[in-house]
Write an enzyme that holds these catalytic residues in place. Structure first.
Site, short mmCIF file in Angstrom:
data_model
loop_
_atom_site.label_atom_id
_atom_site.label_comp_id
_atom_site.label_asym_id
_atom_site.label_seq_id
_atom_site.Cartn_x
_atom_site.Cartn_y
_atom_site.Cartn_z
N GLY B 48 0.80 -1.22 0.00
CA GLY B 48 0.00 0.00 0.00
C GLY B 48 0.83 1.27 0.00
N ALA B 86 14.35 -2.04 2.79
CA ALA B 86 14.90 -1.36 3.96
C ALA B 86 13.89 -0.44 4.66
CB ALA B 86 16.18 -0.60 3.60
N SER B 87 12.61 -0.74 4.55
CA SER B 87 11.57 0.04 5.24
C SER B 87 11.70 1.53 4.97
CB SER B 87 11.61 -0.23 6.75
OG SER B 87 11.43 -1.59 7.01
N ARG B 88 12.14 1.86 3.75
CA ARG B 88 12.56 3.23 3.47
C ARG B 88 11.54 4.04 2.68
NH1 ARG B 88 13.79 3.70 -1.51
NH2 ARG B 88 15.17 5.47 -1.30
N LYS B 285 8.08 7.81 9.98
CA LYS B 285 9.31 7.04 9.82
C LYS B 285 9.03 5.85 8.89
CE LYS B 285 10.20 6.94 14.42
NZ LYS B 285 10.96 6.80 15.70
N VAL B 287 7.44 1.33 8.79
CA VAL B 287 6.86 0.26 9.60
C VAL B 287 6.99 -1.13 8.96
CG1 VAL B 287 4.48 0.26 8.71
CG2 VAL B 287 4.90 -0.20 11.14
N GLY B 288 7.40 -1.21 7.70
CA GLY B 288 7.31 -2.48 6.97
C GLY B 288 8.00 -3.65 7.63
N GLU B 289 9.33 -3.61 7.68
CA GLU B 289 10.07 -4.75 8.23
C GLU B 289 9.91 -4.93 9.73
OE1 GLU B 289 14.12 -5.29 6.15
OE2 GLU B 289 13.66 -3.18 6.03
#
Lengths: 464, 339
Positions: B48, B86-88, B285, B287-289
């Site tokens: 998403g 990298a949750s970036r 910031k 949240v993925g990983e």
């Protein structure tokens, strides 16, 4: 009602049949249901301000209807289907590859081996991975030849006709054995240990000397597959103008384009990657896989070529989560304060570096946990083995070290008779804490997250 | 007999690459009716992210998520992006998009200022309007301004920008340095039920309190947490790729590689810990990983609490848990049941 019966009695006219047909058909894309919108509040995605809204996804309807087009749903005129023959042997020299029988098969349009790839290597840190193995096999999932055929079934059958002669060589599968001096080298003349990292903060021996108690533990984790619902998939089309377009499930198209440019030895501006809707990534689709092979098969045949990994290939030929062996030694005071910690990490990187260097670095930095520890020494190693390569996977080594430092933490709390929540609150980072690398941390909410979760869970009230 | 237990997993996780440059670039084009088109080179991989990125552009332009169409992932058409890793994405790509949208907005302000008789720095974009700060009665619809910018003033409102998180290289000997711009923090607490006759572990529920800075889209944050926990449950109890002594995989299929299904999923309570990171887009910031990090630790600590055995090597299959329970009983025969 009577009217309809009469119509039926009379026999159907062409118009009736057309109407019946139209009634039976579902529209290919269902129109949104029409609610009396004026009586409802606007949807979240229509409201301002936008940030903080529980906005639905613009692609949500087609996902919900099962009508999103993934690469498996995309087809082009005259498109061919490719398959790759896998070595099935973990370590060997390739003596010969005979593709002649496969090429004779009706429906087989092209066969490709590693020597036809302009630069047959790739990788984000070290280019140690062949696109198709040609001289040497490094793990059992290595591809050794590719076939493009009219149908996927013909391509699969053609793989059986490709004869590869192997000379088995000594392999190593255990990372601890692979680190030893006399271990068989996976990538000679290079050592098996190809990356080491260290973090030193304070004086760890002094810290241990001052500690009331010292705890030690060894923890290990397993190799895990990402298992995206959609396996790796790509279509390549090499056009008559000398440009190649790739529709791909890659999660990183900019890097992918650079890698394809390098392997095909052609300028970046002659390569176009279109990232299609991806059915799950989790880190496993951060590198090219079959794209250069498909591009060259398309060049050979003048036709678009598609390949989708089978579920088995997804396991044996794509990256995985690193198995870790983790040794922890921690010095604590009787009140639960951690004063010193030593960590040693060994990562099993499998046959290729892939994202191991990054995983090693992140694991190293994170391995002490979100806790203030003045005296810290972390050393970490990554080693080749003749197994499926480990690479990027959601968390880059963090889930492994978190399992270790948090298991270790509870062992300490249990021995000291301190509540697991309390010992964490005692040691947790705060705003302005120094990280293991000496960085001043900002927007730190470790304690808030501990308290929030404990409250939601009912930590204090919980009874077994 | 079945035993219940509780366990904590607490973690921290960085946003972006370790020291290495991982830039994103973005272009925001405001159309003449006040809607906008965002160009980004990142790829929607199911999480998403394009929705979140559209929300960031919309927020900066004072319009709604629906008003922004996101074009992504075409190397011929979209600006470079380091990608979905990298949750970036929210942080790095989001920062680039906010900067790009700000540049487009500034063109709108330049055009609107004389129309409203104020200086550009006295204007703000809110609720699909360009209005005078502190005097919202003096306002123009963003579409009117955008149309005038393009077809009157001849300065279409298009902005491009890039962002790369600031880092400081790490010392090779000591690792000292600033490898990341920012980190997120989270705690997950699990309740499990362990059958001491079979070793089977059932995860009953997990309370997950995650920091992601500002939650640009709380619903998508919750989705990430639920997905991450499913991977954590698999890592804790089930998933393992196995090899024979010749280095060939013996379970490369979904019949023999066991992973959690919906029936294995615990009840999940997600809390988003209130936070604001001044370096992120609108305080966000990532949240993925991080959602997949603490789960296995929490589950295994809950197993320890339930039956008093530590399984130090994952996955904690029923066989391993049962063996550990039996070993504990043999070592301490007076205690009938563990813990």
């Amino acid at each position: 009602m009577d009217e309809k019966v009469k119509v039926a009695d009379r026999g159907k006219t062409l118009e009736d049949l057309k109407q019946t047909d139209a009634d039976l058909r579902l529209p290919s894309v269902v129109e949104p249901a029409h609610f009396p919108i004026e009586t409802l509040a606007p949807e979240a995605r229509q409201q301002t301000p936008a940030v903080g809204q529980r906005a639905t996804r613009p692609d949500g309807r087609l996902h919900g209807l099962g009508q999103t087009k993934y690469i498996d749903d995309i087809t082009f005129p005259n498109m061919l289907h490719a398959k790759i023959k896998r070595a099935g042997i973990a370590a060997a020299l390739i003596k010969s590859i005979d593709t002649s029988e496969a090429e004779k098969m009706p429906g087989v349009m092209a066969v490709l081996t590693g020597n036809e790839i302009p630069v047959n290597s790739f990788g984000p840190s070290y280019q140690d991975q062949p696109v198709l193995a040609y001289e040497r096999v490094f793990h059992a999932g290595d591809g050794v030849a590719a076939v493009a055929a009219l149908t996927e079934q013909i391509a699969v059958e053609a793989l059986d006709k490709i004869k590869v002669e192997y000379e088995p060589i000594e392999a190593v599968f255990d990372p601890m054995l692979a680190m030893q001096e006399d271990a068989p080298k996976v990538h000679p003349p290079h050592d098996n240990v190809y990356a080491t990292k260290a973090i030193k903060k304070g004086d760890v021996e002094k810290g241990f000397a001052e500690a009331d108690k010292i705890f030690e533990g060894r923890f290990s984790t397993q190799m895990i597959e990402h298992v995206p619902l959609e396996p790796h998939a790509s279509i390549a089309e090499w056009d008559g103008n000398g440009r190649v377009t790739l529709w791909s499930s890659l999660g990183r198209i900019t890097l992918g384009r650079a890698d394809i440019s390098r392997t095909l030895n052609m300028p970046i501006n002659k390569i176009r990657i279109v990232g299609t809707v991806v059915g799950g990534n989790f880190g496993g689709k951060n590198e090219i896989t079959t794209e250069p092979v498909l591009a060259l098969l398309s060049k050979k045949t003048g036709r678009p070529v598609k390949m989708i990994y089978s579920r088995e290939e997804e396991f044996i030929a794509s990256t995985t989560r690193h198995p870790f062996i983790m040794d922890y030694k921690t010095g604590v005071m009787n009140d639960g304060r951690i004063v010193a910690r030593k960590v040693r990490l060994v990562l099993d990187g499998g046959a290729y570096c892939s994202w191991s260097e990054t995983t090693l670095g992140k694991a190293c930095i994170l391995s002490a946990g979100p806790y203030n520890i003045d005296n810290l020494h972390v050393e970490a190693f990554c080693t080749y083995t003749n197994k499926t390569m480990a690479g990027a996977m959601r968390g880059f080594g963090a889930p492994q070290v978190c399992f270790a430092y948090e298991s270790h933490m509870d062992d300490i709390a249990h021995d000291l008779g301190i509540d697991p929540l309390e010992i964490r609150m005692l040691n947790a980072f705060e705003e302005g804490s120094l990280s293991p690398t000496g960085q001043v941390l900002q927007s730190v909410v470790v304690k808030e997250s501990l308290q929030t979760a404990a409250e939601r869970f009912g930590w204090k009230e919980f009874s077994k | 007999m079945k035993h219940r237990g509780k366990g904590i997993g607490c973690m921290w996780y960085p946003i972006g690459f370790t020291v290495a440059a991982n830039p994103s670039a973005a272009t925001v084009k405001v159309n003449e009716d006040g809607t906008a088109t965002l160009l980004t080179g990142t790829v929607e991989t199911g999480q998403g992210s394009l929705t979140v990125l559209g929300q960031i552009a919309a927020e900066e332009l004072g319009i709604s998520t629906e008003d922004v169409h996101v074009v992504s992932a075409d190397t011929d058409a979209t600006p470079m992006d380091t990608g979905a890793i990298a949750s970036r994405t929210t942080y790095v790509t989001g920062n680039a998009i906010q900067l790009a949208a700000e540049r487009a907005k500034n063109i709108l302000f330049e055009v609107a200022a004389p129309m409203l008789g104020v200086r550009p720095d006295q204007l703000e974009a809110r609720d699909r309007k360009i209005q005078v700060k502190g005097y919202p009665q003096s306002a123009l619809p963003v579409g009117e301004v955008a149309n005038h910018a393009q077809n009157g003033a001849g300065t279409p409102a298009i902005g491009s920008a890039s962002y790369n998180p600031p880092t400081v290289a790490m010392d090779p000997e000591t690792g000292q340095g600033k490898p990341f711009s920012t980190y997120v923090y989270a705690t997950q607490i699990a309740e499990v039920e362990v059958d001491d006759e079979t070793g089977e572990v059932q995860v009953i529920r997990i309370a997950a309190a995650h920091d992601c800075g500002t939650a640009i889209n709380p619903m998508l944050v919750e989705g990430q947490v639920q997905g991450g926990i499913s991977m954590g449950v698999g890592m804790a109890l089930e998933e393992e790729m196995l090899f024979d002594d010749q280095g060939r995989q013996i379970n490369p299929n979904l019949t023999n590689y066991i992973m959690p299904t919906s029936l294995d999923m615990p009840h999940i309570d997600v809390d988003i810990v209130e936070n604001f990171d001044p370096t992120g887009p609108f305080g966000a910031k990532g949240v993925g990983e991080p959602t997949a990090v603490a789960t296995s630790a929490a589950i295994l600590n809950a197993v320890y609490d339930a039956v008093g055995v530590r399984v130090p090597n994952l996955p904690a299959t029923s066989e391993k848990v049962l063996a550990a329970i039996k070993a504990k009983r043999n070592a301490d025969p007076k205690r009938v049941s563990a813990s």
